[in-house]
Design an enzyme around this catalytic site. Structure first.
Site, short mmCIF file in Angstrom:
data_model
loop_
_atom_site.label_atom_id
_atom_site.label_comp_id
_atom_site.label_asym_id
_atom_site.label_seq_id
_atom_site.Cartn_x
_atom_site.Cartn_y
_atom_site.Cartn_z
N ARG A 147 21.70 -4.88 1.26
CA ARG A 147 22.45 -4.46 0.07
C ARG A 147 23.94 -4.71 0.18
O ARG A 147 24.59 -5.06 -0.80
CB ARG A 147 22.21 -2.96 -0.22
CG ARG A 147 20.84 -2.63 -0.76
CD ARG A 147 20.67 -1.14 -0.90
NE ARG A 147 19.31 -0.77 -1.29
CZ ARG A 147 18.79 0.44 -1.14
NH1 ARG A 147 19.52 1.41 -0.60
NH2 ARG A 147 17.54 0.67 -1.51
N GLU A 158 21.60 9.05 3.14
CA GLU A 158 21.59 9.00 1.68
C GLU A 158 23.00 9.12 1.10
O GLU A 158 23.35 8.41 0.15
CB GLU A 158 20.69 10.12 1.13
CG GLU A 158 20.24 9.92 -0.28
CD GLU A 158 19.04 8.99 -0.39
OE1 GLU A 158 18.56 8.82 -1.52
OE2 GLU A 158 18.59 8.44 0.62
N SER A 204 8.94 12.36 -3.42
CA SER A 204 8.41 10.99 -3.39
C SER A 204 9.44 10.00 -2.90
O SER A 204 9.09 8.89 -2.48
CB SER A 204 7.90 10.58 -4.77
OG SER A 204 8.92 10.68 -5.75
N HIS A 223 14.78 12.24 -9.64
CA HIS A 223 15.99 12.70 -8.96
C HIS A 223 16.97 13.23 -10.01
O HIS A 223 17.33 12.53 -10.96
CB HIS A 223 16.66 11.56 -8.21
CG HIS A 223 15.95 11.15 -6.95
ND1 HIS A 223 14.84 11.81 -6.46
CD2 HIS A 223 16.21 10.13 -6.08
CE1 HIS A 223 14.45 11.22 -5.35
NE2 HIS A 223 15.25 10.20 -5.09
N CYS A 238 17.85 4.85 -4.76
CA CYS A 238 17.33 5.51 -5.96
C CYS A 238 18.35 6.45 -6.62
O CYS A 238 18.47 6.47 -7.86
CB CYS A 238 16.04 6.26 -5.64
SG CYS A 238 16.10 7.23 -4.12
N LYS A 264 25.00 5.91 1.53
CA LYS A 264 24.55 4.85 0.61
C LYS A 264 25.13 5.06 -0.78
O LYS A 264 25.60 4.11 -1.41
CB LYS A 264 23.01 4.80 0.57
CG LYS A 264 22.40 4.16 1.80
CD LYS A 264 20.89 4.05 1.69
CE LYS A 264 20.19 5.31 2.03
NZ LYS A 264 18.72 5.16 2.13
N THR A 313 0.80 -1.22 0.00
CA THR A 313 0.00 0.00 0.00
C THR A 313 0.83 1.27 0.00
O THR A 313 0.29 2.36 -0.19
CB THR A 313 -0.95 0.03 1.22
OG1 THR A 313 -0.17 -0.05 2.42
CG2 THR A 313 -1.93 -1.13 1.17
N GLY A 314 2.14 1.17 0.21
CA GLY A 314 3.01 2.35 0.26
C GLY A 314 3.39 2.86 -1.11
O GLY A 314 2.96 2.34 -2.14
N ARG A 317 16.96 17.51 -0.68
CA ARG A 317 15.56 17.32 -1.05
C ARG A 317 15.03 18.63 -1.61
O ARG A 317 15.23 19.70 -1.03
CB ARG A 317 14.74 16.90 0.17
CG ARG A 317 13.32 16.46 -0.17
CD ARG A 317 13.29 15.07 -0.75
NE ARG A 317 13.59 14.03 0.23
CZ ARG A 317 13.86 12.78 -0.08
NH1 ARG A 317 13.92 12.39 -1.35
NH2 ARG A 317 14.11 11.88 0.86
N GLN A 356 16.81 15.77 -4.99
CA GLN A 356 15.96 14.60 -4.93
C GLN A 356 14.49 14.95 -4.69
O GLN A 356 14.16 15.80 -3.85
CB GLN A 356 16.47 13.64 -3.85
CG GLN A 356 17.86 13.13 -4.17
CD GLN A 356 18.40 12.14 -3.15
OE1 GLN A 356 19.59 12.13 -2.88
NE2 GLN A 356 17.54 11.29 -2.60
#
Length: 338
Positions: free
Chosen positions: A109, A199, A176, A239, A147, A202, A10-11, A232, A173
């Site tokens: 990951r 972020e 969403s 992005h 992403c 990563k 649902t996300g 953001r 970014q």
């Protein structure tokens, strides 16, 4: 047909999975798992569909199941849009129970025996599935990157023919990327938020694993360095990243490398005609104009200047999330791991 399910259906990313899988030619979407408050109810009654894509009516009557291994027993493969704290243990349980997991979560990951894959960049890393099975796991876990990392790694892939040691990137970014409730309107309206938790880390470590070398048993990270600054911005989807790479070749040679870059695959349903597309206008790429290229699976590159400096753009919830996992699953299926 391969029976598949979606965890966290649902996300924001879960809805993208449902969109991409509802009429997939290889995968039969039969199980949708979500929180206890949604379990036992038809998907059409509990989902608040917020995507720009049409709602797939064919999934409306699928009854949402609890997020448990037992609820997935009829699935050959599941797609995980779980938050990392839930994904860490549950994905392991699912894979140990003999079910394949294609995960968008960050939890596994960087595990040594878990592939972190972008099909056009490091398809050979799927060999780590064999490493997992050699140690007794009946299923497997395969992950896709963060992403922004996906956009960066695809933008760097055509440059592998050149020598470089230092990559620097600044991201802009979309909101969403934080999920439906990730950034409040008061925080992002008329604003830029200059920090996104974890972020940067990563991007700096995942890129090196993706572009590292696989010897059949382990991945040796790439030897160049990545330094990232992540921000953001008030954009809904897409992005945008500005990249600096110490490539000595001319702009003309770099552009030729992008034009000549081809995906090694042509038979995967979600594979775009161009995984990386060079845009000539000096004011491109732009999120509103370019994020949906290749059905959202193409990374656009432009503003290439001496230095080497350029701008890249990718759709963060399609190429950067659900679409990345689905493309990984297509590659896994084509290589007979399912």
């Amino acid at each position: 047909m391969i029976n598949v399910g979606v965890l966290g259906a649902t996300g924001a990313v879960g809805q993208r999975f449902v969109q991409l899988l509802a009429d997939h030619p290889w995968f039969h979407l039969q199980t949708l798992a979500a929180s206890e408050r949604s379990a036992g109810k038809p998907y059409g009654k509990v989902v608040n569909w917020r995507l720009d894509a049409p709602y797939p009516e064919s999934v409306s009557d699928i009854v949402v199941t609890p997020t448990t291994v037992e609820s997935l027993k009829d699935c050959d493969l599941v797609f995980s849009a779980l938050p990392p704290e839930a994904a860490a243990s549950l994905e392991t349980e699912i894979a140990d129970a003999g079910i394949g997991v294609c995960s968008n979560a960050r939890s596994h990951r960087m595990d040594a025996d878990v592939p972190l894959v972008i099909p056009e960049v490091n398809p050979d890393h799927l060999g780590l599935i064999d490493v997992q099975r050699d140690r007794g796991r009946e299923g497997f876990i395969v992950t896709n990157p963060n992403c922004s990392t996906i956009v960066l790694a695809l933008a760097l892939a055509p440059l592998r023919a050149f020598e470089f040691h230092d990559v620097r990137v600044a991201t802009m970014q979309a909101i969403s990327g934080g999920g439906f409730s990730g950034v409040s309107a008061m925080d992002i309206y008329d604003n830029v938020v200059p920090y996104i938790g974890s972020e940067e880390e990563k991007m700096e470590i995942e890129t090196l694993k993706i572009m590292g070398s696989f010897d059949g048993s382990e991945v040796t990270p790439a030897s160049f360095s990545v330094s990232a600054s992540c921000h953001r911005v008030p954009v809904i989807d897409g992005h945008t990243i500005a990249v600096w790479v110490d490539v000595a070749e001319s702009v003309a040679e770099v552009k030729k490398a992008y034009v000549n870059f081809k995906s090694p695959f042509s038979n995967l349903p979600l594979q775009p005609e161009k995984a990386v597309e060079l845009l000539d206008p000096s004011d491109r790429p732009q999120p509103r104009l370019d994020r949906n290229r290749g059905r959202g699976m193409t990374v656009s590159v432009g503003r290439i200047r001496e230095g080497l400096r350029f701008v890249a753009l990718g759709h963060n919830t399609i190429r950067g999330a659900a679409g990345a996992s689905v493309l990984n699953a297509e590659l896994i299926y084509s290589r007979k791991y399912l």
